[in-house]
Design an enzyme around this catalytic site. Structure first.
Site, PDB file in Angstrom:
ATOM      1  N   VAL A   1      -7.430   4.318  -2.054  1.00  0.00           N
ATOM      2  CA  VAL A   1      -8.060   3.095  -1.326  1.00  0.00           C
ATOM      3  C   VAL A   1      -6.631   2.291  -0.885  1.00  0.00           C
ATOM      4  CG1 VAL A   1     -10.265   3.122  -2.345  1.00  0.00           C
ATOM      5  CG2 VAL A   1      -8.662   1.608  -3.263  1.00  0.00           C
TER       6      VAL A   1
ATOM      7  N   THR B   1      -0.823  -6.223   0.087  1.00  0.00           N
ATOM      8  CA  THR B   1      -0.230  -7.395  -0.558  1.00  0.00           C
ATOM      9  C   THR B   1      -1.275  -8.560  -0.553  1.00  0.00           C
ATOM     10  OG1 THR B   1       1.896  -6.624   0.465  1.00  0.00           O
ATOM     11  CG2 THR B   1       1.949  -8.872  -0.638  1.00  0.00           C
TER      12      THR B   1
ATOM     13  N   CYS C   1       4.496   1.188   3.584  1.00  0.00           N
ATOM     14  CA  CYS C   1       4.860   1.404   1.917  1.00  0.00           C
ATOM     15  C   CYS C   1       6.007   0.392   1.650  1.00  0.00           C
ATOM     16  CB  CYS C   1       5.109   2.810   1.696  1.00  0.00           C
ATOM     17  SG  CYS C   1       3.386   3.839   1.734  1.00  0.00           S
TER      18      CYS C   1
ATOM     19  N   THR D   1      -0.201   4.046  -4.146  1.00  0.00           N
ATOM     20  CA  THR D   1       0.676   3.419  -4.816  1.00  0.00           C
ATOM     21  C   THR D   1       0.242   2.049  -5.543  1.00  0.00           C
ATOM     22  OG1 THR D   1       2.270   4.073  -3.371  1.00  0.00           O
ATOM     23  CG2 THR D   1       3.095   2.794  -4.837  1.00  0.00           C
TER      24      THR D   1
ATOM     25  N   ALA E   1       5.417  11.374   4.122  1.00  0.00           N
ATOM     26  CA  ALA E   1       5.688  10.536   4.995  1.00  0.00           C
ATOM     27  C   ALA E   1       5.104  10.807   6.523  1.00  0.00           C
ATOM     28  CB  ALA E   1       7.419  10.542   5.453  1.00  0.00           C
TER      29      ALA E   1
HETATM   30  C1  UDX Z   1       7.693   6.381   3.256  1.00  0.00           C
HETATM   31  C2  UDX Z   1       8.309   7.507   2.301  1.00  0.00           C
HETATM   32  O1  UDX Z   1       9.285   7.986   3.033  1.00  0.00           O
HETATM   33  C3  UDX Z   1       7.339   8.236   1.735  1.00  0.00           C
HETATM   34  O2  UDX Z   1       7.878   9.219   0.779  1.00  0.00           O
HETATM   35  C4  UDX Z   1       6.072   7.518   1.066  1.00  0.00           C
HETATM   36  O3  UDX Z   1       5.230   8.436   0.489  1.00  0.00           O
HETATM   37  C5  UDX Z   1       5.664   6.397   1.991  1.00  0.00           C
HETATM   38  O4  UDX Z   1       6.731   5.762   2.454  1.00  0.00           O
HETATM   39  P1  UDX Z   1       6.875   6.478   5.639  1.00  0.00           P
HETATM   40  O5  UDX Z   1       6.762   5.065   5.744  1.00  0.00           O
HETATM   41  O6  UDX Z   1       5.455   7.079   6.153  1.00  0.00           O
HETATM   42  O7  UDX Z   1       7.166   7.167   4.473  1.00  0.00           O
HETATM   43  O8  UDX Z   1       8.125   6.976   6.708  1.00  0.00           O
HETATM   44  P2  UDX Z   1       9.509   7.117   6.392  1.00  0.00           P
HETATM   45  O9  UDX Z   1      10.021   8.227   7.406  1.00  0.00           O
HETATM   46  O10 UDX Z   1      10.090   6.968   5.131  1.00  0.00           O
HETATM   47  O11 UDX Z   1       9.985   5.722   7.432  1.00  0.00           O
HETATM   48  C6  UDX Z   1      10.032   4.389   6.864  1.00  0.00           C
HETATM   49  C7  UDX Z   1      10.624   3.613   7.931  1.00  0.00           C
HETATM   50  O12 UDX Z   1      12.002   3.652   7.773  1.00  0.00           O
HETATM   51  C8  UDX Z   1      10.353   3.746   9.288  1.00  0.00           C
HETATM   52  O13 UDX Z   1      10.260   2.551  10.256  1.00  0.00           O
HETATM   53  C9  UDX Z   1      11.751   4.416   9.983  1.00  0.00           C
HETATM   54  O14 UDX Z   1      11.958   4.565  11.303  1.00  0.00           O
HETATM   55  C10 UDX Z   1      12.677   3.838   9.087  1.00  0.00           C
HETATM   56  N1  UDX Z   1      14.048   4.576   8.853  1.00  0.00           N
HETATM   57  C11 UDX Z   1      13.971   5.771   8.220  1.00  0.00           C
HETATM   58  C12 UDX Z   1      15.142   4.140   9.407  1.00  0.00           C
HETATM   59  O15 UDX Z   1      15.249   3.083  10.073  1.00  0.00           O
HETATM   60  N2  UDX Z   1      16.152   5.200   9.239  1.00  0.00           N
HETATM   61  C13 UDX Z   1      16.187   6.246   8.593  1.00  0.00           C
HETATM   62  O16 UDX Z   1      17.400   6.888   8.302  1.00  0.00           O
HETATM   63  C14 UDX Z   1      14.966   6.709   8.165  1.00  0.00           C
HETATM   64  P1  ADP Z   2      -3.305   4.614   2.885  1.00  0.00           P
HETATM   65  O1  ADP Z   2      -2.355   4.490   3.962  1.00  0.00           O
HETATM   66  O2  ADP Z   2      -3.014   4.226   1.570  1.00  0.00           O
HETATM   67  O3  ADP Z   2      -4.169   6.044   3.004  1.00  0.00           O
HETATM   68  P2  ADP Z   2      -5.671   3.308   4.421  1.00  0.00           P
HETATM   69  O4  ADP Z   2      -5.796   1.929   4.628  1.00  0.00           O
HETATM   70  O5  ADP Z   2      -5.315   4.230   5.441  1.00  0.00           O
HETATM   71  O6  ADP Z   2      -4.362   3.615   3.229  1.00  0.00           O
HETATM   72  O7  ADP Z   2      -6.968   4.110   3.665  1.00  0.00           O
HETATM   73  C1  ADP Z   2      -7.686   3.603   2.554  1.00  0.00           C
HETATM   74  C2  ADP Z   2      -8.981   3.653   2.774  1.00  0.00           C
HETATM   75  O8  ADP Z   2      -9.849   3.265   1.808  1.00  0.00           O
HETATM   76  C3  ADP Z   2      -9.708   2.852   3.939  1.00  0.00           C
HETATM   77  O9  ADP Z   2     -10.199   3.737   4.918  1.00  0.00           O
HETATM   78  C4  ADP Z   2     -10.895   1.935   3.286  1.00  0.00           C
HETATM   79  O10 ADP Z   2     -11.964   1.859   4.039  1.00  0.00           O
HETATM   80  C5  ADP Z   2     -11.180   2.702   2.076  1.00  0.00           C
HETATM   81  N1  ADP Z   2     -11.747   2.168   1.068  1.00  0.00           N
HETATM   82  C6  ADP Z   2     -11.531   0.901   0.301  1.00  0.00           C
HETATM   83  N2  ADP Z   2     -12.001   0.499  -0.668  1.00  0.00           N
HETATM   84  C7  ADP Z   2     -12.900   1.526  -0.910  1.00  0.00           C
HETATM   85  C8  ADP Z   2     -14.153   1.836  -1.796  1.00  0.00           C
HETATM   86  N3  ADP Z   2     -14.396   0.718  -2.722  1.00  0.00           N
HETATM   87  N4  ADP Z   2     -14.858   2.788  -1.654  1.00  0.00           N
HETATM   88  C9  ADP Z   2     -14.502   3.764  -0.602  1.00  0.00           C
HETATM   89  N5  ADP Z   2     -13.460   3.460   0.442  1.00  0.00           N
HETATM   90  C10 ADP Z   2     -12.699   2.430   0.223  1.00  0.00           C
END
Ligand code: UDX
Ligand code: ADP
Ligand code: UDX
Length: 481
Positions: free
Chosen positions: A86, A90, A272, A128, A160
């Site tokens: 879920v 923040t 993230c 996370t 990612a």
């Molecule tokens: C990240 C982590 O990579 C992943 O392991 C974790 O599970 C979730 O967070 P994500 O946020 O989906 O994944 O994408 P990522 O490819 O890490 O890019 C994050 C941001 O950094 C993007 O805005 C990307 O454009 C930027 N980025 C990435 C840069 O600006 N420069 C780079 O060299 C790499």
């Molecule tokens: P992530 O990027 O971590 O996968 P998302 O926001 O895309 O996060 O997904 C989280 C999902 O969890 C949402 O679709 C939200 O509706 C669902 N969720 C939150 N709380 C509950 C709950 N108590 N039971 C079932 N689903 C939930």
């Protein structure tokens, strides 16, 4: 038969469970969510998230051993292994506001598991969470159900967006943390057996619970730190005439540093990095480690600096005002190959330009007008909270922002073009045609280093590309962040 249930059908839960179902045909996987529209979309031809390769995986397993449902309680009750994926936004109010993770959704999921369970379960933290969350969850579970054993594991996801399926098929590692008790070890083995269907055993790392939880925060903090480091260098490159791509390449050849994740950009985005670092900062502060907290805070400060530096560069280059000028914004997602806009640097850049009264024409191949207008109206940290807390009617004047479905339309009659996402199509635009259709002087501000700077300068553009040597025009108009 092993039955898995995943609570939360989002960017993490959806793709991860689809791949588990594909690789483990004898396991039944149910993905449940309280959001009915999301579940309906997972059951339709239009999946709720854009992710290369995802559709094929879902089509192969859906209805076979992969199910999407809003019947949360039924599927949780039937499962042996319950993943919790879920959202953990923040906190926006109260203790730790702006830093700490809001565990409301996690807690309500844990209470529900305790309420409906009639058999022993392994409960897996997938989203996370702050270190030691497992302990709190354990307490909720064990205090609410006597006679049923819950074993908690931490199994953070490292995929990612944009490469989720590739990352899930071939992960660098799978991390499983559990208690060092016989029950904890048994649960670790049960989950390891699921991943062992396709992941080599030497890539499945087993640790204690706290190490697994902290490793996820640490990995994201290190990755974000690399980007802030290279972005800090990009500012120095612009000031000195060095080229950040050459610097990145040079340092990346050192095997201790490595070549990946060194692309300078307008700033990192995504759901993230910022959230997890703020979380880390909060945990350090709570543990009496202000020096460590300040060290990591700096990663976010540099990221914010990079975004405001970009806006200042745009405004200062264009005679210190963009008021009433049309600026084309190419790309809005936080990276290519996703429609996700969570914490995308485009939001801050657009808001900065709107603050200077620019008229924006925005194009992204995967992001809807509704999403863009919502993002521009939203306050910081609101994005991961429920819809009823988010603005329903965007406050941004539609006259100042238009969203279009074609790059050339966005560019028509624009004074400047800002590239915010590295979509492949932006590399291959007909830039001669772009130039001919723009006001002069025609400016390109490349926040992702995708364009061929020399070629564009030869066409006649004034080009700013992050961390690249400036042309004479930009040198004469210094941007002070
Ligand atoms: C990240 C982590 O990579 C992943 O392991 C974790 O599970 C979730 O967070 P994500 O946020 O989906 O994944 O994408 P990522 O490819 O890490 O890019 C994050 C941001 O950094 C993007 O805005 C990307 O454009 C930027 N980025 C990435 C840069 O600006 N420069 C780079 O060299 C790499
Ligand atoms: P992530 O990027 O971590 O996968 P998302 O926001 O895309 O996060 O997904 C989280 C999902 O969890 C949402 O679709 C939200 O509706 C669902 N969720 C939150 N709380 C509950 C709950 N108590 N039971 C079932 N689903 C939930
Ligand atoms: C360094 C660079 O490695 C080298 O490329 C450059 O040319 C000169 O500076 P040096 O200072 O000789 O070389 O040794 P190095 O192995 O880098 O170690 C520097 C310090 O970091 C040492 O005190 C070492 O103990 C410490 N260190 C290194 C750690 O504390 N942890 C590590 O993981 C690695």
């Amino acid at each position: 038969m092993v039955k898995i249930c995943c609570i939360g059908a989002g960017y993490v839960g959806g793709p991860t469970m689809a791949v588990i179902a594909l690789k483990c045909p004898e396991i039944e996987v149910a993905v449940v969510d309280i959001a009915a529209p999301r579940i309906n979309a997972w059951n339709s031809d239009h999946l709720p998230i854009y992710e290369p390769g995802l559709e094929d995986v879902v089509k192969e397993c859906r209805g076979r051993n992969l199910f999407f449902s809003t019947d949360v309680e039924k599927h949780v009750a039937e499962a042996n292994i319950v993943f919790v994926s879920v959202n953990t936004p923040t906190k926006t109010q109260g203790l730790g506001a702006g830093k700490a993770a809001d565990l409301t959704y996690w807690e309500s999921a844990a209470r529900m598991i305790a309420d409906v369970s009639k058999s022993d379960k392994i409960v897996v933290e997938k989203s996370t969470v702050p270190v030691k969350t497992a302990e709190a969850i354990e307490r909720i579970l064990t205090h609410n159900r006597k006679g049923i054993n819950f074993t908690i594991l931490s199994n953070p996801e490292f995929l990612a967006e944009g490469t989720a399926i590739k990352d899930l098929f071939n992960p660098d590692r799978v991390l499983i943390g559990g208690r060092e008790t016989p029950e904890g070890q048994k649960a670790i083995h049960a989950l390891r057996d699921v991943y062992a269907h396709w992941v080599p055993l030497d890539r499945i790392l087993c640790t204690n619970l706290w190490s697994a939880e902290l490793s996820k925060l640490a990995a994201n903090a290190f990755l974000a730190q690399r980007i802030s480091s290279v972005n800090a260098m990009s500012a120095l490159c612009e000031a000195t005439g060095a080229d950040v791509s050459q610097v990145s390449h040079s340092i990346g050849t050192d095997s201790r540093i490595g070549p990946k994740f060194l692309n300078a950009s307008v700033g990192f985005g995504g759901s993230c990095f910022q959230k997890d670092i703020l979380n880390l900062v909060y945990i350090c502060e709570c543990n009496g480690l202000p020096e460590v907290a300040n060290y990591w805070k700096q990663v976010i400060k540099v990221n914010d600096y990079q975004k405001s530096r970009f806006v200042n560069r745009v405004v200062s280059s264009m005679f210190n005002t963009v008021s009433g000028k049309k600026i084309a914004v190419l790309g809005f997602a936080f990276k290519k190959d996703t429609g996700d806009t969570r914490e995308t640097p485009a939001i801050d850049v657009c808001k900065g330009l709107l603050g200077d009264k620019a008229k924006l024409s925005i194009y992204d191949p995967q992001v809807s007008e509704e999403q863009i207008l919502k993002d521009l109206a939203m306050k910081k940290f609101d994005w991961d909270h429920p819809a009823h807390l988010q603005p329903t009617s965007p406050t941004t004047s539609n006259k100042q922002v238009s969203v279009v479905w074609d790059a050339y339309e966005a560019i028509k009659d624009a004074h400047g073009v800002c590239i915010m996402t590295e979509w492949d199509e932006f590399k291959n635009l007909d830039y001669k045609k772009v130039f001919d259709n723009m006001q002069k002087p025609a400016f390109i501000f490349d926040g992702r280093n995708v364009v061929d700077v020399k070629k564009l300068r030869d066409i006649g553009f004034i080009v700013y590309s992050i961390g690249k040597p400036l042309d004479a025009w930009l040198k004469d108009m210094p941007a002070v962040a």
